[in-house]
Design a protein around this motif. Sequence first.
Motif, PDB file in Angstrom:
ATOM      1  N   LEU A 341       0.843  -1.179  -0.186  1.00  0.00           N
ATOM      2  CA  LEU A 341      -0.071  -0.117   0.024  1.00  0.00           C
ATOM      3  C   LEU A 341       0.972   0.789  -0.115  1.00  0.00           C
ATOM      4  CD1 LEU A 341      -3.087   0.628   2.643  1.00  0.00           C
ATOM      5  CD2 LEU A 341      -0.915   1.575   2.525  1.00  0.00           C
ATOM      6  N   ALA A 342       0.250   2.229  -1.260  1.00  0.00           N
ATOM      7  CA  ALA A 342       1.361   3.802  -0.794  1.00  0.00           C
ATOM      8  C   ALA A 342       0.573   4.990  -1.276  1.00  0.00           C
ATOM      9  CB  ALA A 342       2.139   3.173  -2.114  1.00  0.00           C
ATOM     10  N   ARG A 343       0.544   5.517  -0.768  1.00  0.00           N
ATOM     11  CA  ARG A 343       0.310   7.177  -1.141  1.00  0.00           C
ATOM     12  C   ARG A 343       0.856   6.964  -2.774  1.00  0.00           C
ATOM     13  NH1 ARG A 343       0.147  10.734   4.465  1.00  0.00           N
ATOM     14  NH2 ARG A 343      -0.797   8.913   6.244  1.00  0.00           N
ATOM     15  N   GLY A 344      -0.330   8.164  -2.753  1.00  0.00           N
ATOM     16  CA  GLY A 344       0.776   8.877  -4.463  1.00  0.00           C
ATOM     17  C   GLY A 344       1.265   9.738  -4.328  1.00  0.00           C
ATOM     18  N   PHE A 345       1.988  11.079  -5.552  1.00  0.00           N
ATOM     19  CA  PHE A 345       2.978  12.049  -4.828  1.00  0.00           C
ATOM     20  C   PHE A 345       2.131  12.793  -5.761  1.00  0.00           C
ATOM     21  CE2 PHE A 345       6.568  13.601  -7.512  1.00  0.00           C
ATOM     22  CZ  PHE A 345       6.761  13.931  -6.471  1.00  0.00           C
ATOM     23  N   VAL A 346       2.267  14.365  -5.237  1.00  0.00           N
ATOM     24  CA  VAL A 346       1.901  15.688  -5.895  1.00  0.00           C
ATOM     25  C   VAL A 346       3.222  16.911  -5.853  1.00  0.00           C
ATOM     26  CG1 VAL A 346       0.507  17.299  -6.544  1.00  0.00           C
ATOM     27  CG2 VAL A 346      -0.077  15.298  -6.344  1.00  0.00           C
ATOM     28  N   ALA A 347       3.828  17.182  -7.041  1.00  0.00           N
ATOM     29  CA  ALA A 347       5.361  17.911  -6.250  1.00  0.00           C
ATOM     30  C   ALA A 347       4.639  18.994  -6.593  1.00  0.00           C
ATOM     31  CB  ALA A 347       6.279  17.254  -7.530  1.00  0.00           C
ATOM     32  N   GLN A 348       5.444  19.976  -5.860  1.00  0.00           N
ATOM     33  CA  GLN A 348       5.535  21.096  -5.852  1.00  0.00           C
ATOM     34  C   GLN A 348       6.676  21.616  -6.020  1.00  0.00           C
ATOM     35  OE1 GLN A 348       2.722  22.162  -2.882  1.00  0.00           O
ATOM     36  NE2 GLN A 348       0.658  22.072  -3.819  1.00  0.00           N
ATOM     37  N   HIS A 349       7.489  21.822  -7.048  1.00  0.00           N
ATOM     38  CA  HIS A 349       8.299  22.069  -7.253  1.00  0.00           C
ATOM     39  C   HIS A 349       9.069  23.682  -7.677  1.00  0.00           C
ATOM     40  CE1 HIS A 349      10.048  18.209  -7.956  1.00  0.00           C
ATOM     41  NE2 HIS A 349       9.769  17.691  -7.962  1.00  0.00           N
ATOM     42  N   GLY A 350       9.920  24.536  -6.819  1.00  0.00           N
ATOM     43  CA  GLY A 350      10.119  26.064  -7.312  1.00  0.00           C
ATOM     44  C   GLY A 350      10.813  26.028  -8.222  1.00  0.00           C
ATOM     45  N   ALA A 351      10.413  27.209  -8.586  1.00  0.00           N
ATOM     46  CA  ALA A 351      10.930  27.769 -10.034  1.00  0.00           C
ATOM     47  C   ALA A 351      12.583  27.369 -10.009  1.00  0.00           C
ATOM     48  CB  ALA A 351      10.448  29.540 -10.427  1.00  0.00           C
ATOM     49  N   ARG A 352      13.063  27.780  -9.319  1.00  0.00           N
ATOM     50  CA  ARG A 352      14.542  27.281  -9.371  1.00  0.00           C
ATOM     51  C   ARG A 352      15.298  26.030  -9.660  1.00  0.00           C
ATOM     52  NH1 ARG A 352      13.904  31.230  -5.578  1.00  0.00           N
ATOM     53  NH2 ARG A 352      14.986  33.099  -6.483  1.00  0.00           N
ATOM     54  N   THR A 353      13.911  25.456  -8.969  1.00  0.00           N
ATOM     55  CA  THR A 353      14.375  23.225  -9.138  1.00  0.00           C
ATOM     56  C   THR A 353      14.146  23.219 -10.334  1.00  0.00           C
ATOM     57  OG1 THR A 353      14.392  23.282  -6.925  1.00  0.00           O
ATOM     58  CG2 THR A 353      13.273  21.093  -8.578  1.00  0.00           C
ATOM     59  N   LEU A 354      12.884  23.308 -11.121  1.00  0.00           N
ATOM     60  CA  LEU A 354      12.431  23.877 -12.500  1.00  0.00           C
ATOM     61  C   LEU A 354      13.273  24.630 -13.655  1.00  0.00           C
ATOM     62  CD1 LEU A 354       8.580  24.467 -12.429  1.00  0.00           C
ATOM     63  CD2 LEU A 354       9.916  22.392 -12.653  1.00  0.00           C
ATOM     64  N   SER A 355      13.357  25.529 -13.609  1.00  0.00           N
ATOM     65  CA  SER A 355      14.849  25.653 -14.380  1.00  0.00           C
ATOM     66  C   SER A 355      16.391  24.728 -13.903  1.00  0.00           C
ATOM     67  CB  SER A 355      15.362  26.761 -13.553  1.00  0.00           C
ATOM     68  OG  SER A 355      16.478  27.930 -14.527  1.00  0.00           O
ATOM     69  N   ALA A 356      16.420  24.678 -12.864  1.00  0.00           N
ATOM     70  CA  ALA A 356      18.032  23.195 -13.205  1.00  0.00           C
ATOM     71  C   ALA A 356      17.533  22.089 -14.164  1.00  0.00           C
ATOM     72  CB  ALA A 356      18.155  22.769 -11.219  1.00  0.00           C
ATOM     73  N   VAL A 357      16.298  21.612 -13.735  1.00  0.00           N
ATOM     74  CA  VAL A 357      15.474  20.126 -14.353  1.00  0.00           C
ATOM     75  C   VAL A 357      15.986  20.855 -15.635  1.00  0.00           C
ATOM     76  CG1 VAL A 357      14.209  19.227 -15.284  1.00  0.00           C
ATOM     77  CG2 VAL A 357      14.951  19.374 -12.478  1.00  0.00           C
ATOM     78  N   HIS A 358      15.465  21.563 -16.090  1.00  0.00           N
ATOM     79  CA  HIS A 358      15.440  22.268 -17.488  1.00  0.00           C
ATOM     80  C   HIS A 358      16.740  22.086 -18.065  1.00  0.00           C
ATOM     81  CE1 HIS A 358      10.806  21.898 -17.331  1.00  0.00           C
ATOM     82  NE2 HIS A 358      10.542  22.872 -16.884  1.00  0.00           N
ATOM     83  N   ARG A 359      17.326  23.383 -17.391  1.00  0.00           N
ATOM     84  CA  ARG A 359      19.140  23.411 -17.625  1.00  0.00           C
ATOM     85  C   ARG A 359      19.787  21.729 -17.638  1.00  0.00           C
ATOM     86  NH1 ARG A 359      20.986  28.687 -17.387  1.00  0.00           N
ATOM     87  NH2 ARG A 359      19.443  29.654 -15.180  1.00  0.00           N
ATOM     88  N   ALA A 360      18.989  21.374 -17.148  1.00  0.00           N
ATOM     89  CA  ALA A 360      20.361  19.713 -17.261  1.00  0.00           C
ATOM     90  C   ALA A 360      19.371  18.838 -18.999  1.00  0.00           C
ATOM     91  CB  ALA A 360      19.501  18.998 -16.327  1.00  0.00           C
ATOM     92  N   CYS A 361      18.237  19.224 -19.166  1.00  0.00           N
ATOM     93  CA  CYS A 361      17.741  18.404 -20.193  1.00  0.00           C
ATOM     94  C   CYS A 361      17.948  19.122 -21.462  1.00  0.00           C
ATOM     95  CB  CYS A 361      16.438  18.254 -19.721  1.00  0.00           C
ATOM     96  SG  CYS A 361      15.725  17.896 -18.229  1.00  0.00           S
ATOM     97  N   LEU A 362      18.214  20.162 -20.932  1.00  0.00           N
ATOM     98  CA  LEU A 362      18.804  21.161 -22.272  1.00  0.00           C
ATOM     99  C   LEU A 362      20.162  20.625 -22.628  1.00  0.00           C
ATOM    100  CD1 LEU A 362      17.258  24.456 -21.995  1.00  0.00           C
ATOM    101  CD2 LEU A 362      16.541  23.152 -24.473  1.00  0.00           C
ATOM    102  N   ALA A 363      20.829  20.396 -21.861  1.00  0.00           N
ATOM    103  CA  ALA A 363      22.413  20.053 -22.011  1.00  0.00           C
ATOM    104  C   ALA A 363      22.767  18.615 -22.407  1.00  0.00           C
ATOM    105  CB  ALA A 363      22.910  19.918 -20.166  1.00  0.00           C
ATOM    106  N   GLY A 364      21.687  17.611 -22.297  1.00  0.00           N
ATOM    107  CA  GLY A 364      21.114  16.343 -22.311  1.00  0.00           C
ATOM    108  C   GLY A 364      21.233  16.180 -23.759  1.00  0.00           C
ATOM    109  N   PHE A 365      19.506  16.596 -23.839  1.00  0.00           N
ATOM    110  CA  PHE A 365      19.232  16.006 -25.042  1.00  0.00           C
ATOM    111  C   PHE A 365      18.345  17.474 -25.950  1.00  0.00           C
ATOM    112  CE2 PHE A 365      18.119  12.568 -22.083  1.00  0.00           C
ATOM    113  CZ  PHE A 365      17.801  11.780 -22.494  1.00  0.00           C
ATOM    114  N   GLY A 366      19.253  18.521 -25.730  1.00  0.00           N
ATOM    115  CA  GLY A 366      19.270  19.499 -26.666  1.00  0.00           C
ATOM    116  C   GLY A 366      16.810  19.588 -26.400  1.00  0.00           C
ATOM    117  N   GLN A 367      16.325  19.329 -25.238  1.00  0.00           N
ATOM    118  CA  GLN A 367      15.134  19.144 -25.201  1.00  0.00           C
ATOM    119  C   GLN A 367      14.759  20.098 -23.508  1.00  0.00           C
ATOM    120  OE1 GLN A 367      12.510  20.357 -27.324  1.00  0.00           O
ATOM    121  NE2 GLN A 367      13.772  19.290 -29.127  1.00  0.00           N
ATOM    122  N   PRO A 368      14.036  20.459 -23.137  1.00  0.00           N
ATOM    123  CA  PRO A 368      13.810  20.374 -21.693  1.00  0.00           C
ATOM    124  C   PRO A 368      12.821  19.243 -21.571  1.00  0.00           C
ATOM    125  CG  PRO A 368      12.435  21.961 -22.988  1.00  0.00           C
ATOM    126  CD  PRO A 368      13.200  21.483 -23.733  1.00  0.00           C
TER     127      PRO A 368
END
Length: 474
Positions: A341-368
């Motif tokens: 049994l496990a609860r679900g998950f809803v993330a509320q990432h801050g804008a800076r975390t989102l920016s870090a993720v998108h930067r990383a994906c741009l660096a690796g895949f060329g896409q956010p």
Amino acid sequence: MAAVATGTAAAARAAADLVPEAEEWLARWIAIPSVSGSPQHAAAVESAARFVVARLRRFAAAVEVVPTSSGPIVLARVAGRDPSRPAVVGYGHLDVRPAGTGWHTPPFNPVRRGRLLFGRGASDDKGQLLAHLVAVEGWAAVGGPPTDVVLVIDGAEEIGSPGLAGALSRIRQPIGAVVLSDTRQARPRTPSLTVSQRGVITLSVTVDTAGPAVHAGRFGGAVLDPSLLLAGALARAERVVARLPADPAYAAGQGAAIRRAASRAVREGDLDALTTTRASLAVTTLRAGGAPGAVPRAATAVLDVRLPPSMRPETVLPALVRALRAGVEPTARVSVSRGHLARGFVAQHGARTLSAVHRACLAGFGQPAILVSSGGSIPAVGMLQQAFGHAPVLLGLGPADDRAHGPDEYLDLEDFVRSVRTAVSIYGNIACAPGPHGSCARGTGGTRHDARHLLLGDAERDRAYLRGLRNGHD
């Protein structure tokens, strides 16, 4: 920030040099049949843990194996340049699902065809996890990541991570972010960031009428048929699930991708809602008699119930059990046993975390990354969030149709190279993105998802946002 960028570039070059050897190492790791929850594979799970420990000792300051009743958990700390700052946790798992049937290649004898590597665990999760390990090793080769990285490698994720919470309690240093890759890309060459997952309840229900199987002609109509009684119980349980309220949609739709990946008849309606924000009941195992012409003694079903992300499984479980037990003839015995049994998950990432993720994906895949809601459930995610107080960053790097849990699971090795670059960047950026009070970025808090970060189809908005990321602005 310039120093971080320089360090990231050096770490990316060092990690790239490791990739050819890592691909060969991955094939040997996949060849270990580390099926969790299987007594006959317990030694293989231990072997897979020892195999990764040997790799970690090449670059980690400390490595520890935590034994649990369900399988080993490996903890490793990689020293960062500034250990006074909160560490980043990188999570993944070394265990796999049983191979099953229908494979065109041996599941535990990996086969490479062009850029594709086939084998159980190639994507879920050995291949995706290895991208993180190679990235952190690349950082270690150039003086260390910006902060400490704590690697958590689970030996029992596929059976609900029953020993993980205890192992996480051994990590005493402050944690600033949690990152894991155990999900798929949103579409080919486009990583995903999962911002919601459904909760899960698994149940086994058996209707037993006692006595032996009997002749259907001589006794049919007189004896109780456990299969029909079970069918009624399942129908009642399905009505309970159908009445549960849905959550609002959290992120981009994947309906078309679901239809393609299923390769079978699907329901009419909004597939996104049906698979991500609404409850569902699936019968994953159904067993009754095996003798033709005989009414069996008992019938058993294993149920997989998925719940809207914000719903507490504890509130639904009693109603499900009552529905399964109600209305069955009193002379028949109904037994219901709960799996995980496990609860679900809803993330509320801050804008800076989102920016870090998108930067990383741009660096690796060329896409956010594209933000997605998932119909799946990873119990470890909730445990990680509870242990460290941060919504984990679920960065999907596996192929969009990786066939995980089914036959012919595979990893795209060209994507593996991209994933390594992405992981190098995420460990550099998520550790150093300043948080609301000047600290490292937090996984929760700050600005919630807003329109400019969702990347859901406003072309001009998306282009403007991506130009800002490429130019070094949030």
